[in-house]
Every structure is written in structure tokens, then in C-alpha cells.
Design a protein around this motif. Sequence first.
Motif, PDB file in Angstrom:
ATOM      1  N   VAL A  46       0.846  -1.201   0.000  1.00 57.54           N
ATOM      2  CA  VAL A  46       0.000   0.000   0.000  1.00 57.54           C
ATOM      3  C   VAL A  46       0.879   1.247   0.000  1.00 57.54           C
ATOM      4  O   VAL A  46       0.668   2.185  -0.775  1.00 57.54           O
ATOM      5  CB  VAL A  46      -0.957  -0.003   1.218  1.00 57.54           C
ATOM      6  N   LYS A  47       1.903   1.249   0.873  1.00 56.14           N
ATOM      7  CA  LYS A  47       2.801   2.424   0.965  1.00 56.14           C
ATOM      8  C   LYS A  47       3.589   2.609  -0.323  1.00 56.14           C
ATOM      9  O   LYS A  47       3.735   3.725  -0.813  1.00 56.14           O
ATOM     10  CB  LYS A  47       3.755   2.273   2.155  1.00 56.14           C
ATOM     11  N   LYS A  48       4.092   1.492  -0.875  1.00 51.60           N
ATOM     12  CA  LYS A  48       4.880   1.563  -2.114  1.00 51.60           C
ATOM     13  C   LYS A  48       4.013   2.086  -3.266  1.00 51.60           C
ATOM     14  O   LYS A  48       4.436   2.943  -4.038  1.00 51.60           O
ATOM     15  CB  LYS A  48       5.432   0.164  -2.448  1.00 51.60           C
ATOM     16  N   ASN A  49       2.787   1.584  -3.342  1.00 58.60           N
ATOM     17  CA  ASN A  49       1.861   2.026  -4.385  1.00 58.60           C
ATOM     18  C   ASN A  49       1.572   3.526  -4.237  1.00 58.60           C
ATOM     19  O   ASN A  49       1.587   4.269  -5.221  1.00 58.60           O
ATOM     20  CB  ASN A  49       0.569   1.209  -4.299  1.00 58.60           C
ATOM     21  N   ALA A  50       1.330   3.969  -2.995  1.00 54.55           N
ATOM     22  CA  ALA A  50       1.055   5.391  -2.759  1.00 54.55           C
ATOM     23  C   ALA A  50       2.261   6.237  -3.151  1.00 54.55           C
ATOM     24  O   ALA A  50       2.116   7.279  -3.799  1.00 54.55           O
ATOM     25  CB  ALA A  50       0.703   5.619  -1.291  1.00 54.55           C
ATOM     26  N   GLN A  51       3.463   5.781  -2.775  1.00 55.48           N
ATOM     27  CA  GLN A  51       4.677   6.534  -3.108  1.00 55.48           C
ATOM     28  C   GLN A  51       4.865   6.619  -4.620  1.00 55.48           C
ATOM     29  O   GLN A  51       5.180   7.691  -5.157  1.00 55.48           O
ATOM     30  CB  GLN A  51       5.896   5.879  -2.464  1.00 55.48           C
ATOM     31  N   ASP A  52       4.650   5.510  -5.334  1.00 55.88           N
ATOM     32  CA  ASP A  52       4.798   5.512  -6.796  1.00 55.88           C
ATOM     33  C   ASP A  52       3.802   6.457  -7.450  1.00 55.88           C
ATOM     34  O   ASP A  52       4.157   7.216  -8.357  1.00 55.88           O
ATOM     35  CB  ASP A  52       4.612   4.098  -7.359  1.00 55.88           C
ATOM     36  N   ARG A  53       2.559   6.423  -6.979  1.00 55.47           N
ATOM     37  CA  ARG A  53       1.537   7.296  -7.558  1.00 55.47           C
ATOM     38  C   ARG A  53       1.835   8.766  -7.267  1.00 55.47           C
ATOM     39  O   ARG A  53       1.617   9.626  -8.121  1.00 55.47           O
ATOM     40  CB  ARG A  53       0.153   6.905  -7.047  1.00 55.47           C
TER      41      ARG A  53
ATOM     42  N   ALA B 104      -7.332   1.880   2.089  1.00 59.88           N
ATOM     43  CA  ALA B 104      -6.865   0.503   1.865  1.00 59.88           C
ATOM     44  C   ALA B 104      -6.382  -0.115   3.176  1.00 59.88           C
ATOM     45  O   ALA B 104      -6.667  -1.284   3.460  1.00 59.88           O
ATOM     46  CB  ALA B 104      -5.754   0.490   0.812  1.00 59.88           C
ATOM     47  N   VAL B 105      -5.669   0.682   3.970  1.00 58.07           N
ATOM     48  CA  VAL B 105      -5.186   0.183   5.271  1.00 58.07           C
ATOM     49  C   VAL B 105      -6.378  -0.100   6.191  1.00 58.07           C
ATOM     50  O   VAL B 105      -6.414  -1.133   6.880  1.00 58.07           O
ATOM     51  CB  VAL B 105      -4.203   1.195   5.913  1.00 58.07           C
ATOM     52  N   LYS B 106      -7.369   0.794   6.226  1.00 60.97           N
ATOM     53  CA  LYS B 106      -8.557   0.578   7.069  1.00 60.97           C
ATOM     54  C   LYS B 106      -9.294  -0.694   6.652  1.00 60.97           C
ATOM     55  O   LYS B 106      -9.799  -1.437   7.501  1.00 60.97           O
ATOM     56  CB  LYS B 106      -9.501   1.782   6.969  1.00 60.97           C
ATOM     57  N   LYS B 107      -9.349  -0.949   5.353  1.00 61.17           N
ATOM     58  CA  LYS B 107     -10.007  -2.161   4.864  1.00 61.17           C
ATOM     59  C   LYS B 107      -9.240  -3.395   5.336  1.00 61.17           C
ATOM     60  O   LYS B 107      -9.845  -4.405   5.701  1.00 61.17           O
ATOM     61  CB  LYS B 107     -10.090  -2.140   3.330  1.00 61.17           C
ATOM     62  N   MET B 108      -7.907  -3.299   5.356  1.00 60.67           N
ATOM     63  CA  MET B 108      -7.094  -4.430   5.823  1.00 60.67           C
ATOM     64  C   MET B 108      -7.359  -4.691   7.313  1.00 60.67           C
ATOM     65  O   MET B 108      -7.413  -5.837   7.740  1.00 60.67           O
ATOM     66  CB  MET B 108      -5.612  -4.156   5.575  1.00 60.67           C
TER      67      MET B 108
ATOM     68  N   SER C 282      -3.309  -5.076  12.114  1.00 59.79           N
ATOM     69  CA  SER C 282      -3.783  -4.649  13.434  1.00 59.79           C
ATOM     70  C   SER C 282      -4.031  -3.138  13.440  1.00 59.79           C
ATOM     71  O   SER C 282      -3.612  -2.428  12.529  1.00 59.79           O
ATOM     72  CB  SER C 282      -2.748  -5.007  14.498  1.00 59.79           C
ATOM     73  N   GLU C 283      -4.692  -2.674  14.513  1.00 57.83           N
ATOM     74  CA  GLU C 283      -4.950  -1.239  14.632  1.00 57.83           C
ATOM     75  C   GLU C 283      -3.662  -0.463  14.841  1.00 57.83           C
ATOM     76  O   GLU C 283      -3.541   0.685  14.401  1.00 57.83           O
ATOM     77  CB  GLU C 283      -5.945  -0.975  15.765  1.00 57.83           C
ATOM     78  N   ASP C 284      -2.682  -1.095  15.504  1.00 59.09           N
ATOM     79  CA  ASP C 284      -1.361  -0.457  15.650  1.00 59.09           C
ATOM     80  C   ASP C 284      -0.718  -0.257  14.283  1.00 59.09           C
ATOM     81  O   ASP C 284      -0.116   0.790  14.005  1.00 59.09           O
ATOM     82  CB  ASP C 284      -0.438  -1.303  16.543  1.00 59.09           C
ATOM     83  N   ASP C 285      -0.853  -1.279  13.430  1.00 58.60           N
ATOM     84  CA  ASP C 285      -0.318  -1.166  12.067  1.00 58.60           C
ATOM     85  C   ASP C 285      -1.007  -0.032  11.319  1.00 58.60           C
ATOM     86  O   ASP C 285      -0.374   0.703  10.563  1.00 58.60           O
ATOM     87  CB  ASP C 285      -0.533  -2.479  11.285  1.00 58.60           C
ATOM     88  N   GLU C 286      -2.313   0.101  11.558  1.00 60.85           N
ATOM     89  CA  GLU C 286      -3.072   1.166  10.898  1.00 60.85           C
ATOM     90  C   GLU C 286      -2.539   2.540  11.303  1.00 60.85           C
ATOM     91  O   GLU C 286      -2.299   3.396  10.453  1.00 60.85           O
ATOM     92  CB  GLU C 286      -4.553   1.061  11.251  1.00 60.85           C
ATOM     93  N   ARG C 287      -2.337   2.758  12.623  1.00 60.20           N
ATOM     94  CA  ARG C 287      -1.818   4.049  13.081  1.00 60.20           C
ATOM     95  C   ARG C 287      -0.418   4.310  12.521  1.00 60.20           C
ATOM     96  O   ARG C 287      -0.129   5.404  12.047  1.00 60.20           O
ATOM     97  CB  ARG C 287      -1.797   4.104  14.613  1.00 60.20           C
ATOM     98  N   ARG C 288       0.421   3.302  12.605  1.00 59.25           N
ATOM     99  CA  ARG C 288       1.786   3.440  12.101  1.00 59.25           C
ATOM    100  C   ARG C 288       1.780   3.752  10.598  1.00 59.25           C
ATOM    101  O   ARG C 288       2.478   4.653  10.137  1.00 59.25           O
ATOM    102  CB  ARG C 288       2.565   2.143  12.371  1.00 59.25           C
ATOM    103  N   SER C 289       0.960   3.023   9.862  1.00 58.60           N
ATOM    104  CA  SER C 289       0.888   3.228   8.404  1.00 58.60           C
ATOM    105  C   SER C 289       0.342   4.601   8.063  1.00 58.60           C
ATOM    106  O   SER C 289       0.858   5.269   7.152  1.00 58.60           O
ATOM    107  CB  SER C 289      -0.002   2.160   7.762  1.00 58.60           C
TER     108      SER C 289
END
Length: 186
Positions: A6-13, A139-143, A150-157
Motif C-alpha cells: 500500500v505504501k509503495k503504491n502510494a509513493q509511486d503514484r 486501503a489500510v482501514k479495509k485491511m 492490526s490497529e497499531d499497524d493502521e496508526r503506524r501506516s
Amino acid sequence: MSLADVKKNAQDRMAKSIETLRANLAKVRTGRAHAGILDSVMVEYYGSPVPLSQVANLTLIDARTIGVAPFEKKMANTIEKAIRDSDLGLNPSSQGDTIRVPTPPLTEERRKEMVKLTKSEGEDAKIAVRNIRRDANEAVKKMVKDKTASEDDERRSSDEIQKLTDKFVAEIDKLLAEKEKDIMTV
């Protein structure tokens, strides 16, 4: 799809948005000649439109004049007409085998209009970057909802995506400042 994807895709776009902005800013005249001004000119070549750079060699004769040397001599009139008919406000003139394209100096009022145009382009790029941020966060919220993160991953992302957004918005501001300085330099 993982969080890293998700992060890589966002960075590329976001990087593509910056490249689009660079291309759009290159089309804005600054009063000095550069071959990039003629990138949008299409020439009729054996029945199909092709970019000017594919039928002629573009060079800088001096600070305010672009030289266009057609690869085929019979194309000179067609190229000259294509440049004149483009919405660039240029008036080419033939000089032997070369077509000289002088770029007229910009008035103060026209320079200010150009700055407004570049700011508008910059705002469009910022909107595109923010939309990409929104898509990545969704996309992260959907994951998280699908229990693949996890919700921690969501905040970090979301923090990392925000930092990425801030970085690209700062780059957009830097490009706009450079272009504005370039336009306003007499």
C-alpha cells in the motif's frame, strides 16, 4: 496486498503526480527560449500527426530564439504552419534550411498570469497527492476491517503515509517557487 505494498503504491503514484507537474510546468513559458516549449506541437507527417521532435532537430540559437532544423527539407512549410497554428503565440520564420522561432518577451501582466497558472497546476498536483493519501489510508482501514492488519499497524501506516504526503507536498511547493522565480526574472 500488504501494508508495504500500500505504501509503495502510494509513493509511486505520488511520484507520478510530481512528474506530471514537472511536465506541465515545463510547458509554461518563462520569457527565455527552451526546446520544451515546442513539445506539444504536433506536425502532419504523411497523413498522421507526430510530435515536432520526431520530424526536426530543435536547438537554441540564443536566449530568446529556438532553431528548428527539419530532417526533410519539404517539411519546413508544414512545421512552420504547425508552430504558428499552435496556441503558444509564437511566430516562426524560415531562414534557409532552418526555421527560427523567436520567443517574445513577457509583459509584467502576462508574467503574473503565468504565475497564477503555475499555482493552479501546483494546487492540482497537491489535490492528486492528497487523494492518493486518502486511497492508501482507506486501503489500510479495509485491511484492519478484514483482520489482515492490526490497529497499531493502521496508526503506524497512516503516520508514514502522512509523512510521505508532507514530503511530496513540500517538493511541489519547491517546484512552484523555482518556476515562479524563473517566470518573474526579467
